[in-house]
Design an enzyme around this catalytic site. Structure first.
Site, PDB file in Angstrom:
ATOM      1  N   ARG A  83      14.103  20.837  34.292  1.00 17.61           N
ATOM      2  CA  ARG A  83      13.414  21.571  35.345  1.00 17.61           C
ATOM      3  C   ARG A  83      14.125  21.329  36.675  1.00 17.61           C
ATOM      4  NH1 ARG A  83       9.362  19.305  36.514  1.00 17.61           N
ATOM      5  NH2 ARG A  83       9.174  17.652  34.970  1.00 17.61           N
ATOM      6  N   TYR A 211      16.194  27.029  30.500  1.00 14.66           N
ATOM      7  CA  TYR A 211      15.570  25.766  30.103  1.00 14.66           C
ATOM      8  C   TYR A 211      14.045  25.920  29.995  1.00 14.66           C
ATOM      9  CZ  TYR A 211      13.599  21.180  30.070  1.00 14.66           C
ATOM     10  OH  TYR A 211      12.837  20.095  29.709  1.00 14.66           O
ATOM     11  N   LYS A 220       4.704  25.486  32.115  1.00  9.89           N
ATOM     12  CA  LYS A 220       4.494  24.873  33.424  1.00  9.89           C
ATOM     13  C   LYS A 220       4.075  25.913  34.467  1.00  9.89           C
ATOM     14  CE  LYS A 220       5.828  20.914  31.799  1.00  9.89           C
ATOM     15  NZ  LYS A 220       4.835  19.851  31.579  1.00  9.89           N
ATOM     16  N   HIS A 240      -1.824  18.114  33.744  1.00  8.65           N
ATOM     17  CA  HIS A 240      -0.630  17.713  32.973  1.00  8.65           C
ATOM     18  C   HIS A 240      -1.029  16.544  32.069  1.00  8.65           C
ATOM     19  CE1 HIS A 240       3.901  16.372  33.221  1.00  8.65           C
ATOM     20  NE2 HIS A 240       3.651  17.068  32.137  1.00  8.65           N
ATOM     21  N   SER A 262       6.444  13.575  33.288  1.00 11.18           N
ATOM     22  CA  SER A 262       7.333  14.015  32.220  1.00 11.18           C
ATOM     23  C   SER A 262       8.188  12.848  31.726  1.00 11.18           C
ATOM     24  CB  SER A 262       8.246  15.122  32.733  1.00 11.18           C
ATOM     25  OG  SER A 262       7.442  16.165  33.230  1.00 11.18           O
ATOM     26  N   CYS A 264       7.190  10.187  30.102  1.00 10.76           N
ATOM     27  CA  CYS A 264       6.544   8.889  30.267  1.00 10.76           C
ATOM     28  C   CYS A 264       5.536   8.594  29.166  1.00 10.76           C
ATOM     29  CB  CYS A 264       5.882   8.794  31.630  1.00 10.76           C
ATOM     30  SG  CYS A 264       7.087   8.735  32.972  1.00 10.76           S
ATOM     31  N   ASP A 291       0.683  17.892  26.275  1.00 12.66           N
ATOM     32  CA  ASP A 291       1.267  18.136  27.601  1.00 12.66           C
ATOM     33  C   ASP A 291       0.303  18.738  28.620  1.00 12.66           C
ATOM     34  OD1 ASP A 291       3.674  17.928  29.228  1.00 12.66           O
ATOM     35  OD2 ASP A 291       3.815  20.102  29.147  1.00 12.66           O
ATOM     36  N   ARG A 380      15.388  18.414  23.506  1.00 14.33           N
ATOM     37  CA  ARG A 380      13.996  18.716  23.163  1.00 14.33           C
ATOM     38  C   ARG A 380      13.881  19.336  21.777  1.00 14.33           C
ATOM     39  NH1 ARG A 380       9.743  17.574  27.149  1.00 14.33           N
ATOM     40  NH2 ARG A 380      10.938  16.754  28.889  1.00 14.33           N
TER      41      ARG A 380
HETATM   42  P1  GDP Z   1       6.312  12.842  27.497  1.00 12.02           P
HETATM   43  O1  GDP Z   1       7.460  13.610  28.040  1.00 12.02           O
HETATM   44  O2  GDP Z   1       5.361  12.388  28.571  1.00 12.02           O
HETATM   45  O3  GDP Z   1       5.623  13.564  26.393  1.00 12.02           O
HETATM   46  O4  GDP Z   1       6.920  11.487  26.903  1.00 12.02           O
HETATM   47  P2  GDP Z   1       7.357  11.116  25.401  1.00 12.02           P
HETATM   48  O5  GDP Z   1       6.164  10.731  24.579  1.00 12.02           O
HETATM   49  O6  GDP Z   1       8.236  12.174  24.858  1.00 12.02           O
HETATM   50  O7  GDP Z   1       8.202   9.808  25.691  1.00 12.02           O
HETATM   51  C1  GDP Z   1       9.289   9.801  26.590  1.00 12.02           C
HETATM   52  C2  GDP Z   1      10.143   8.592  26.360  1.00 12.02           C
HETATM   53  O8  GDP Z   1       9.368   7.407  26.576  1.00 12.02           O
HETATM   54  C3  GDP Z   1      10.673   8.511  24.937  1.00 12.02           C
HETATM   55  O9  GDP Z   1      11.992   8.044  24.957  1.00 12.02           O
HETATM   56  C4  GDP Z   1       9.755   7.505  24.279  1.00 12.02           C
HETATM   57  O10 GDP Z   1      10.388   6.819  23.221  1.00 12.02           O
HETATM   58  C5  GDP Z   1       9.390   6.571  25.423  1.00 12.02           C
HETATM   59  N1  GDP Z   1       8.036   5.988  25.228  1.00 12.02           N
HETATM   60  C6  GDP Z   1       6.897   6.648  24.893  1.00 12.02           C
HETATM   61  N2  GDP Z   1       5.851   5.793  24.745  1.00 12.02           N
HETATM   62  C7  GDP Z   1       6.334   4.560  25.023  1.00 12.02           C
HETATM   63  C8  GDP Z   1       5.746   3.242  25.045  1.00 12.02           C
HETATM   64  O11 GDP Z   1       4.564   3.043  24.788  1.00 12.02           O
HETATM   65  N3  GDP Z   1       6.586   2.219  25.392  1.00 12.02           N
HETATM   66  C9  GDP Z   1       7.909   2.407  25.679  1.00 12.02           C
HETATM   67  N4  GDP Z   1       8.633   1.357  26.001  1.00 12.02           N
HETATM   68  N5  GDP Z   1       8.492   3.632  25.657  1.00 12.02           N
HETATM   69  C10 GDP Z   1       7.724   4.685  25.328  1.00 12.02           C
HETATM   70  P1  PGA Z   2       7.022  16.566  29.079  1.00  9.90           P
HETATM   71  O1  PGA Z   2       7.093  18.161  29.234  1.00  9.90           O
HETATM   72  O2  PGA Z   2       5.920  16.228  30.023  1.00  9.90           O
HETATM   73  O3  PGA Z   2       6.723  16.407  27.641  1.00  9.90           O
HETATM   74  O4  PGA Z   2       8.304  15.910  29.485  1.00  9.90           O
HETATM   75  C1  PGA Z   2       8.073  18.871  29.819  1.00  9.90           C
HETATM   76  C2  PGA Z   2       8.187  18.654  31.303  1.00  9.90           C
HETATM   77  O5  PGA Z   2       7.230  18.138  31.928  1.00  9.90           O
HETATM   78  O6  PGA Z   2       9.241  19.018  31.832  1.00  9.90           O
HETATM   79 MN    MN Z   3       5.170  17.993  30.813  1.00  8.80          MN
HETATM   80 MN    MN Z   4       6.017  15.535  25.800  1.00  8.20          MN
END
Ligand code: GDP
Ligand code: PGA
Ligand code: MN
Ligand code: MN
Length: 596
Positions: A83, A211, A220, A240, A262, A264, A291, A380
């Protein structure tokens, strides 16, 4: 060219029963001058034709049919991988309505700038008209839109991420209103790229990027930026947040919504598999969304939530059979991967997958570790939610699910403990408003820089944060049974720079404590920043936490929090008179008790 039912622009006038839609399509065609127009019905046949066309022209690369049936790799332009917050605008009549949290342009200037870019941009291309519904097609909480795009990749992704095609068009024709999203990949030139929102007109214009977050306009742009603006005036919330159901051994399920920035941990938490002992006892996590969450008070006063999306657009790196087995099973077939690497036998590969070896990197070059990671850090997968083994039977519920707890969280190497509970709604809104997190690869720019990302909505709130926090506070009224609010941090680091909390499945221990707090069954220690569990209140059995880990995950650093609250006070003041006084008061109360 192909066998899609497409027509020359001039013959296309009366395709829908809705005159407003026909007129808009005709206007866009006159501006962008496509060779042909195709109205998407969302059928398997239509998808098969588009996919075949993209395979033929190299937009999609077929992955190993044995290991990953009907799955594809797409390589984006190397400058178009995330983004672009600096190119994203909210165009409201009054600049103050967009707030200091958004880049602003007047609607007239915004349209002029975008229409200049769109002029003639679809010459030689097909224009796709993509009707979609955000949320279950029969839900009163759902909202519809139409995206016009010249990217078949966008069409294929929208088909996975939304309820796309004929049923959505029928609902749009019945309701007469829809969000208008106009998208073109343009020349994919970062200097000719803008993502522009006109919330007062329910309109989006996005140019120059393919993207996901910039181009799949249902996500979004509609479900967060436009919807948050709409939600403010209609009395609901567009957030979110992931949504999960936590089932305990007694068979009760509590629903939790959680906002993390994002990359996290939303997708991981939404698909959590409980640690062994918990699994044996009968604990289970059900996935509703990973999400976005739309919620509003129901007849009984509780907040009811739906996931407006139909698929997951998840971060690939870090996804493994250990960290997120549900995600890995979900993407084992019928998945579009974007910017991952490939093995010698055409399997998708990314850092942290834990098996296989990359041979071709995300750019399509022979893999050489001196060129950086094999998969792009923001690579992704796009996949239907229905393929997820933990997909909740309530996910399609038109009325949504009742929320027992709201969780805010960020990526904080220092200061912020594993979990704490807000004392009441106003305190909880301040906890969300004060959220900070280290930046990630999901947006272009530096990674690992701490910034304020209130409620994980900094990039997504379609109006002034001051008004947004006021809207959140307005739910604290007679007749509304509010959920409890918590804050978590899975990313606290020790002196050696390593994560102190095991995370992933063990995050269930934190969810368990939250639901026990909701039911009045668990203890906590009261501190000025909120209620923290001790290691007696939260189950840490079987974890080998060092003394440093225990102290930092469950401790409260008064001196550090004093400085944090000074910075939070400064942040609130940046919003001037639009910032609700109640949040200033709350910040000052806490700052005072920290000073004692
Ligand atoms: P989203 O974008 O908020 O959905 O985040 P994701 O679930 O895809 O996670 C993003 C990154 O954070 C990935 O590399 C995960 O492996 C890592 N991650 C997710 N949960 C945890 C956790 O509980 N602990 C740690 N250390 N890393 C995490
Ligand atoms: P994410 O979604 O929160 O899973 O990273 C896409 C974004 O926020 O860009
Ligand atoms: Mn998101
Ligand atoms: Mn995600």
């Amino acid at each position: 060219m192909n066998n899609l039912s497409q027509t020359a622009p001039a013959e296309n006038a009366g395709r829908s029963k809705l005159a407003a839609l026909n007129e808009w399509v005709a206007q866009v065609a006159a501006l962008t001058q496509p060779d042909a127009i195709h109205w998407c019905d969302g059928s398997d046949a239509e998808n098969a034709t588009l996919v075949a066309q993209m395979e033929a022209d190299g937009t999609l690369i077929r992955l190993n049919e044995q290991t990953h049936p009907r799955s594809w790799l797409h390589r984006s332009h190397p400058d178009d991988v995330a983004r672009v917050e600096h190119l994203t605008f909210v165009c409201t009549t009054a600049q103050d309505d967009a707030g200091p949290n958004n880049h602003w342009m007047s609607p007239a200037d915004g349209h002029a700038k975008m229409d200049e870019l769109f002029a003639g941009c679809m010459k030689g291309r097909t224009m796709y008209v993509v009707p979609y519904c955000m949320g279950p097609i029969d839900s009163p909480l759902s909202r519809c839109g139409v995206e016009i795009t010249d990217s078949p990749y966008v069409v294929a992704n929208m088909r996975i991420m939304t309820r796309m095609g004929a049923p959505a068009l029928a609902r749009i024709e019945r309701e007469g209103t829809f969000v208008r999203g106009l998208h073109s990949i343009g020349e994919l030139d970062p200097n000719r790229r803008f993502i522009m929102h006109f919330p007062e007109e329910l309109t989006i214009k996005s140019y120059g990027s393919g993207y996901g977050g910039n181009a799949l306009l249902g996500k979004k742009c509609h479900a967060l930026r436009i919807a948050s603006h709409q939600a403010k005036s209609e009395g609901w919330l567009a957030e979110h947040m992931l949504i999960l159901g936590l089932e305990n051994p007694q068979g009760e399920t509590h629903y939790v919504a959680a906002a993390f920035p994002s990359a996290c941990g939303k997708t991981n938490l939404a698909m959590l598999i409980p640690p062994e002992g918990y699994r044996k006892d009968g604990w289970k996590v059900w996935t509703i969304g990973d999400d976005i969450c739309w919620m509003r008070p129901g007849a009984d006063g509780r907040l009811y939530a739906i996931n407006p999306e139909a698929g997951f657009f998840g971060v690939a790196p870090g996804t493994s059979i250990n960290s997120n087995p549900n995600a890995l099973k979900t993407v084992s077939h019928d998945t579009i991967f974007t910017n991952v690497a490939m093995t010698a036998d055409n399997q998708p590969w990314w850092e942290g997958l834990g098996e296989g070896k990359p041979v071709i990197d995300w750019r399509g070059n022979d893999y050489d570790s001196s060129n950086g990671p094999a998969a792009h850090p923001n690579s992704r997968f796009t996949v239907s939610a229905s393929q997820c083994p933990s997909y909740s039977p309530r996910a399609e519920d038109a009325q949504g699910v009742p929320i027992s707890a709201i969780v805010f969280g960020g990526r904080r190497a220092s200061l912020v403990p594993l979990v704490f509970e807000a004392r009441d709604w106003t305190h909880g809104v301040l906890v969300g408003a004060a959220m900070g997190s280290e930046t990630t690869a999901a947006a272009t720019g530096a990674v690992g820089v701490m910034r304020r990302d209130p409620m994980a909505m900094k990039p997504f709130c379609g109006y002034n944060f001051g008004d947004y926090f006021g809207h959140w506070l307005s739910f604290d009224r007679e007749g509304v049974k509010l959920p409890k609010i918590f804050h978590v941090n899975w990313f606290r680091k020790g002196d050696d720079g390593k994560f102190l909390w095991p995370g992933f499945g063990d995050n269930l221990r934190v969810l368990e404590w939250m639901i026990k707090r909701v039911k009045g069954e668990a203890g906590a220690q009261e501190t000025p920043i909120g209620n923290l569990p001790t290691t007696d209140d939260i189950n840490v059995e079987g974890l080998s936490l060092s003394e440093e880990a225990k102290a930092k995950l469950f401790g409260f650093d008064r001196t550090g929090w004093r400085a944090e609250f000074d910075s939070i006070g400064e942040f609130l003041r940046e919003y001037g008179p639009r910032m609700p006084q109640a949040l200033h008061d709350e910040q000052q109360r806490i700052a005072q008790s920290l000073a004692e």
